[in-house]
Design a protein around this motif. Structure first.
Motif, PDB file in Angstrom:
ATOM      1  N   SER A 179      -8.582   0.689   7.381  1.00  0.00           N
ATOM      2  CA  SER A 179      -8.191   1.206   8.695  1.00  0.00           C
ATOM      3  C   SER A 179      -9.413   1.365   9.594  1.00  0.00           C
ATOM      4  CB  SER A 179      -7.467   2.554   8.540  1.00  0.00           C
ATOM      5  OG  SER A 179      -6.230   2.388   7.867  1.00  0.00           O
ATOM      6  N   LYS A 180     -10.531   1.825   9.025  1.00  0.00           N
ATOM      7  CA  LYS A 180     -11.761   1.942   9.804  1.00  0.00           C
ATOM      8  C   LYS A 180     -12.270   0.553  10.213  1.00  0.00           C
ATOM      9  CE  LYS A 180     -13.426   6.305   7.815  1.00  0.00           C
ATOM     10  NZ  LYS A 180     -14.497   6.950   6.993  1.00  0.00           N
ATOM     11  N   LYS A 214     -10.138  -0.765  13.027  1.00  0.00           N
ATOM     12  CA  LYS A 214     -10.454  -0.118  14.297  1.00  0.00           C
ATOM     13  C   LYS A 214     -11.696  -0.756  14.934  1.00  0.00           C
ATOM     14  CE  LYS A 214     -11.432   4.415  16.334  1.00  0.00           C
ATOM     15  NZ  LYS A 214     -11.611   5.868  16.057  1.00  0.00           N
ATOM     16  N   HIS A 225      -5.710   4.715  -1.779  1.00  0.00           N
ATOM     17  CA  HIS A 225      -6.027   5.559  -0.629  1.00  0.00           C
ATOM     18  C   HIS A 225      -7.401   5.202  -0.067  1.00  0.00           C
ATOM     19  CE1 HIS A 225      -6.260   9.065   1.953  1.00  0.00           C
ATOM     20  NE2 HIS A 225      -7.437   9.363   1.413  1.00  0.00           N
ATOM     21  N   TYR A 226      -8.360   4.986  -0.954  1.00  0.00           N
ATOM     22  CA  TYR A 226      -9.703   4.605  -0.511  1.00  0.00           C
ATOM     23  C   TYR A 226      -9.655   3.299   0.274  1.00  0.00           C
ATOM     24  CZ  TYR A 226     -14.284   2.395  -0.793  1.00  0.00           C
ATOM     25  OH  TYR A 226     -15.439   1.738  -0.491  1.00  0.00           O
ATOM     26  N   GLU A 227      -8.923   2.301  -0.254  1.00  0.00           N
ATOM     27  CA  GLU A 227      -8.847   1.007   0.425  1.00  0.00           C
ATOM     28  C   GLU A 227      -8.137   1.124   1.775  1.00  0.00           C
ATOM     29  OE1 GLU A 227      -7.051  -1.782  -2.180  1.00  0.00           O
ATOM     30  OE2 GLU A 227      -8.792  -1.909  -3.530  1.00  0.00           O
ATOM     31  N   ASN A 228      -7.096   1.966   1.835  1.00  0.00           N
ATOM     32  CA  ASN A 228      -6.387   2.144   3.106  1.00  0.00           C
ATOM     33  C   ASN A 228      -7.288   2.755   4.167  1.00  0.00           C
ATOM     34  OD1 ASN A 228      -4.100   1.121   1.913  1.00  0.00           O
ATOM     35  ND2 ASN A 228      -3.086   3.096   1.643  1.00  0.00           N
ATOM     36  N   VAL A 229      -8.058   3.773   3.781  1.00  0.00           N
ATOM     37  CA  VAL A 229      -8.965   4.415   4.732  1.00  0.00           C
ATOM     38  C   VAL A 229     -10.064   3.435   5.153  1.00  0.00           C
ATOM     39  CG1 VAL A 229     -10.673   6.249   5.023  1.00  0.00           C
ATOM     40  CG2 VAL A 229      -8.501   6.734   3.871  1.00  0.00           C
ATOM     41  N   ARG A 230     -10.627   2.732   4.175  1.00  0.00           N
ATOM     42  CA  ARG A 230     -11.684   1.753   4.467  1.00  0.00           C
ATOM     43  C   ARG A 230     -11.193   0.665   5.412  1.00  0.00           C
ATOM     44  NH1 ARG A 230     -12.551  -2.196  -0.281  1.00  0.00           N
ATOM     45  NH2 ARG A 230     -10.561  -2.879   0.657  1.00  0.00           N
ATOM     46  N   SER A 260       0.805  -1.216   0.000  1.00  0.00           N
ATOM     47  CA  SER A 260       0.000   0.000   0.000  1.00  0.00           C
ATOM     48  C   SER A 260       0.842   1.271   0.000  1.00  0.00           C
ATOM     49  CB  SER A 260      -0.924   0.010   1.223  1.00  0.00           C
ATOM     50  OG  SER A 260      -0.153  -0.078   2.402  1.00  0.00           O
TER      51      SER A 260
END
Length: 328
Positions: free
Chosen positions: A213-214, A217, A206-211, A184
């Motif tokens: 990561s959420k 969490k 970037h979209y996959e990383n944010v998705r 990534s």
């Protein structure tokens, strides 16, 4: 001076007596008084608290069928249901055969989850070896436990298997979803370009990383919350064992129905039942992430006191305030 609970309406505890299933043949007898409520159930609170296990087992199995989750999780929920049913029968009768159904089904269900955790994306030969190994292990635990008839052996075996499964699942979750553990970064992208491998666009990455990561969490919240509930139930059960005579005295003083709140093994059923259910739901969600299908499924868990469920994305309605509503 009267005790602080004297103003509460209560009835005295009836005395223990012989029951329909007498005599006791199990190697364990818990802190709850025997047959004080009905002659048909040796430990009425320890029996009825297993209804949560049974209800969640049915709920989980039907959810797997309705939402198309992997069949291994249907089998796991069937095992979960057998655990609750076996425990219901054990505490109702305090008979040794029912004790084996209760305790050994815990081992078998954990072995199923162990297979689900370690067999994913492995070649057929490894899956066959793993299935044979876990089956042999389950048979060994069954025979050796029947020979020893020592509850500590069962508890240690169950604890070790559960720890192995959870640690493996956490490792898989981190490697799959943590952006820095997969391809990534910009350095990784350039390396894949040089090797002629497919590379997602920067925007998509970037979209996959944010998705992810959420998702990670939320999954960690499930893990911590589930383990806290599970270990909390274990701690209450331990206190129930250590201070049984004192707790029985307290129950006699407060009377019924308030004494039910001091049934530590009953709390163990409720808390570990919910904690184990959370683990299977987490496993279902993690499997969809491994299959790159996280866009198709959604965790429905609006509040921590709700019963979570993995639903298809088209069964979720996102409200204007950001909450979620399950569509029936």
């Amino acid at each position: 001076m009267p005790p602080p609970w004297s103003f509460l309406p209560h009835i005295p505890y009836p005395p223990s007596r012989d029951g329909y299933w007498s005599p006791v043949t199990s190697t364990l007898n818990w802190c709850e008084e025997d047959y004080y409520a009905t002659i048909y159930s040796a430990e009425i609170v320890n029996t009825l608290t297993n209804l949560l296990f049974m209800a969640l087992g049915v709920k989980g199995f039907l959810s797997c069928r309705r939402n198309g989750h992997d069949s291994i999780f249907q089998v796991a929920f069937c095992g979960y249901l057998v655990v609750g049913t076996g425990s219901f029968l054990f505490h109702s009768t305090l008979k040794y055969p029912m004790q084996l159904v209760d305790e050994l089904s815990m081992i078998y269900t954990t072995c199923l989850m162990c297979y689900a955790s370690f067999s994913y994306s492995k070649p057929t030969g490894f899956r066959i070896f793993l299935a044979i190994f876990l089956t042999s292990l389950a048979v060994f635990i069954t025979l050796y436990y029947h020979y020893l008839q020592d509850p500590l052996f069962h508890q240690n075996a169950y604890g070790i298997l559960t720890a192995v499964v959870i640690i493996r699942s956490i490792y898989t979750m981190e490697v799959t979803l943590r952006p820095r553990w997969r391809h990534s970064t910009e350095k990784d992208r350039l390396a894949r370009v040089k090797q002629g491998l497919p590379v997602p666009s920067k925007e998509r990455q970037h979209y996959e990383n944010v998705r992810d990561s959420k998702t990670l969490k939320t999954m960690w919240f499930m893990v911590v919350f589930g383990l806290s509930v599970f270990l909390g139930g274990f701690a209450i059960w331990g206190l129930d064992n250590v201070f049984c005579s004192k707790i029985r005295g307290w129950r006699q003083k407060v009377g019924l129905p308030w004494g039910i709140l001091l049934e530590g093994h009953g709390w163990w059923h409720v808390m570990t039942g919910f904690g184990a259910y959370l683990y299977i739901v987490w496993g279902i969600w993690l499997r969809h992430c491994l299959n790159q299908r996280q866009e198709e499924f959604y965790l429905w868990w609006p509040h921590f006191w709700n019963i979570p469920e993995i639903l298809r994305a088209n069964d979720i309605h996102k409200s204007e305030n950001g909450g979620t509503k399950k569509l029936n």
